[in-house]
Design a protein around this motif. Sequence first.
Motif, PDB file in Angstrom:
ATOM      1  N   PHE A 162       8.614  -3.094   2.738  1.00  0.00           N
ATOM      2  CA  PHE A 162       9.284  -2.874   1.460  1.00  0.00           C
ATOM      3  C   PHE A 162      10.701  -3.440   1.486  1.00  0.00           C
ATOM      4  O   PHE A 162      11.404  -3.338   2.481  1.00  0.00           O
ATOM      5  CB  PHE A 162       9.359  -1.378   1.151  1.00  0.00           C
ATOM      6  N   ASP A 163      11.100  -4.063   0.415  1.00  0.00           N
ATOM      7  CA  ASP A 163      12.520  -4.369   0.248  1.00  0.00           C
ATOM      8  C   ASP A 163      12.915  -3.964  -1.163  1.00  0.00           C
ATOM      9  O   ASP A 163      12.076  -3.752  -2.029  1.00  0.00           O
ATOM     10  CB  ASP A 163      12.809  -5.854   0.500  1.00  0.00           C
TER      11      ASP A 163
ATOM     12  N   TRP B 149      -0.284   6.113   3.114  1.00  0.00           N
ATOM     13  CA  TRP B 149       0.143   6.005   4.504  1.00  0.00           C
ATOM     14  C   TRP B 149      -0.492   7.104   5.346  1.00  0.00           C
ATOM     15  O   TRP B 149       0.159   7.738   6.170  1.00  0.00           O
ATOM     16  CB  TRP B 149       1.675   6.118   4.613  1.00  0.00           C
TER      17      TRP B 149
ATOM     18  N   THR C 258       2.653   1.006  10.437  1.00  0.00           N
ATOM     19  CA  THR C 258       3.981   0.922   9.844  1.00  0.00           C
ATOM     20  C   THR C 258       3.962  -0.044   8.672  1.00  0.00           C
ATOM     21  O   THR C 258       3.831  -1.258   8.836  1.00  0.00           O
ATOM     22  CB  THR C 258       5.019   0.463  10.868  1.00  0.00           C
TER      23      THR C 258
ATOM     24  N   GLY D  42       0.812  -1.210   0.000  1.00  0.00           N
ATOM     25  CA  GLY D  42       0.000   0.000   0.000  1.00  0.00           C
ATOM     26  C   GLY D  42       0.849   1.264   0.000  1.00  0.00           C
ATOM     27  O   GLY D  42       1.922   1.303   0.596  1.00  0.00           O
TER      28      GLY D  42
ATOM     29  N   VAL E  98       6.323   0.638   6.229  1.00  0.00           N
ATOM     30  CA  VAL E  98       7.654   0.866   5.655  1.00  0.00           C
ATOM     31  C   VAL E  98       8.496  -0.413   5.673  1.00  0.00           C
ATOM     32  O   VAL E  98       9.215  -0.712   4.715  1.00  0.00           O
ATOM     33  CB  VAL E  98       8.363   1.997   6.441  1.00  0.00           C
ATOM     34  N   ASP E  99       8.359  -1.196   6.762  1.00  0.00           N
ATOM     35  CA  ASP E  99       9.196  -2.384   6.909  1.00  0.00           C
ATOM     36  C   ASP E  99       8.876  -3.462   5.875  1.00  0.00           C
ATOM     37  O   ASP E  99       9.670  -4.377   5.656  1.00  0.00           O
ATOM     38  CB  ASP E  99       9.029  -2.971   8.316  1.00  0.00           C
TER      39      ASP E  99
END
Lengths: 329, 329
Positions: B81-82, B65, B76, B62, B78-79
């Motif tokens: 994503f890689d 945010w 959260t 998504g 953000v974590d």
Amino acid sequence: MDRRSQSTTTSSAADTGSLHCIVKLGGSAVSCKNELETINEDNLSIVSSQLRQGMISEPSHGMDWSRRPGSTAIQTVVDKFDDKLESQCKRLIVVHGAGSFGHFQASRSGVHKGGLNKPLVKAGFVATRISVTTLNLEIVRALAKEGIPSIGMSPFSCGWSTCKRNIAMADTSTVVKALDAGFVPVLHGDAVLDTSLGCTILSGDVIISHLAEHLRPDYVVFLTDVSGVYDRPPTEPGAVLLREIAVRDDGSWSVLQPKLQDEVEITVAAHDTTGGMVTKITEAAMIAKLGIDVYIVKAATEHSARALKGPLPHNIPNDWLGTVIRLAN
Amino acid sequence: MDRRSQSTTTSSAADTGSLHCIVKLGGSAVSCKNELETINEDNLSIVSSQLRQGMISEPSHGMDWSRRPGSTAIQTVVDKFDDKLESQCKRLIVVHGAGSFGHFQASRSGVHKGGLNKPLVKAGFVATRISVTTLNLEIVRALAKEGIPSIGMSPFSCGWSTCKRNIAMADTSTVVKALDAGFVPVLHGDAVLDTSLGCTILSGDVIISHLAEHLRPDYVVFLTDVSGVYDRPPTEPGAVLLREIAVRDDGSWSVLQPKLQDEVEITVAAHDTTGGMVTKITEAAMIAKLGIDVYIVKAATEHSARALKGPLPHNIPNDWLGTVIRLAN
């Protein structure tokens, strides 16, 4: 009454085609600093009212005809308008920062550092724009509610871009056309494309410098959450409000009022570690160097109200709290 | 699985730089027609999901945010994503109409007729833009929530303007730059300046014609609230869905499927009094004349899902409900 008589002494730019004023709504002045994506409704409402009083000769009808939550209809405001009421609005541009909008999304993803090929940065770019345009819409609505013909304009959509974080392309013609049509453009700090980094954040302060340079307003007002520029963080005991700063052609500057004993540059630099005040003075000094007076003043106070009815007299009234940054004589 | 195998048969425009598709989200398909300024949340959510499935090779995280109402924090994401996950999104532009947003404000003030010197028109212009940008933000958020890198772009802010209601200036370079950077521009019908009338409304359909002419997508999809174009109002008994319409170089057109006994032009014209379908066919025919297939299909159905995974095979599947408008062989 007081307002009216005062405003006639100012140079009305509405007819001449020149820009009267650029107002920066500091993000921290209109949003709640420690509450994520929360508007400071009281401040925003007072600031909108002060802007209207400073910029429009007559009270005018509301222009936000949105449905209110919980209602199924829109209050009929249309009947209130008649063709005789033509409020003259001075030529004005509003630029706002992000405050508690956009900051989380931008800093967590590193949008300002660029790298759009990384999924996190690309997602952060999208999320940042959603957040800052949400704030923009709320500010446009608050101004419109007061009768200010406000028009949201995102730098990204205007085609503005940077190169190594400096403005590379920022055509002001769309902004000028909006002004010419009698609207008040409302711009904001935005995520933009950067030809070198891929993307970055274009701050509201940089936007104001750019607009001031190209559109030469009579004066610029920064509305913040403190009373102006101090010689040290304003929360420290004995902090002194710098009332008048003179900028010389070579960019150097000195404090004219009050007379200070200490070396000011050093104390202000110390201040910077907490609030970026040197950055703000540097941007303001660049504007002042153009011969444009800059006022830094606390939002939603009697002092901001007076600044927005400006320009202030050359001899700054003793009871006005704020900082004036102007070109040295 | 089905989706993946089907999408590999389509020409992916993500690498080639050419535009894959322009999708029109009909205002009536994503908002509730009879409820002022109310999103059709279910439809918008399904359409967003179908768009993601049609345009992105892998599910993605998504990108909205925003703080949810009632919450003080942002979930959260953000974590998740890689740097390995690089979803290829086909080059896509979304344009939406106004539906129950903007229409009230525009029609009550007469923005489309121009006359910005009238206070009511100027206020209506501001009110219309607030309403349509509110819808734009909600659509951008819905798409971003699905992982589509959507970027709201208002025609007014892009500097687009008209002359006697025809597009006079509509530089597509900012839209192309957004596409080149991997984003999905989301434009909308908007109040714009008109060099002859002062102002008017630039409709989503006109925007699509302009974009199609200049950016030459592989195909165009109109998502509406009916299954396609009928020979008479679809609520009338015996209304027949026109499945394939061929447009000739001179602009004339005829129905290829189904074989009709009646004179079609006349019955469709009768239809126009209720739904503006002739206008829609005329706009679609202008696009089809460029050699670009146009699909008109009901939003949030299996048929819209298939259209968004398009292009459809030349021989339209019997179980696909919708109207194809294309250049006659």
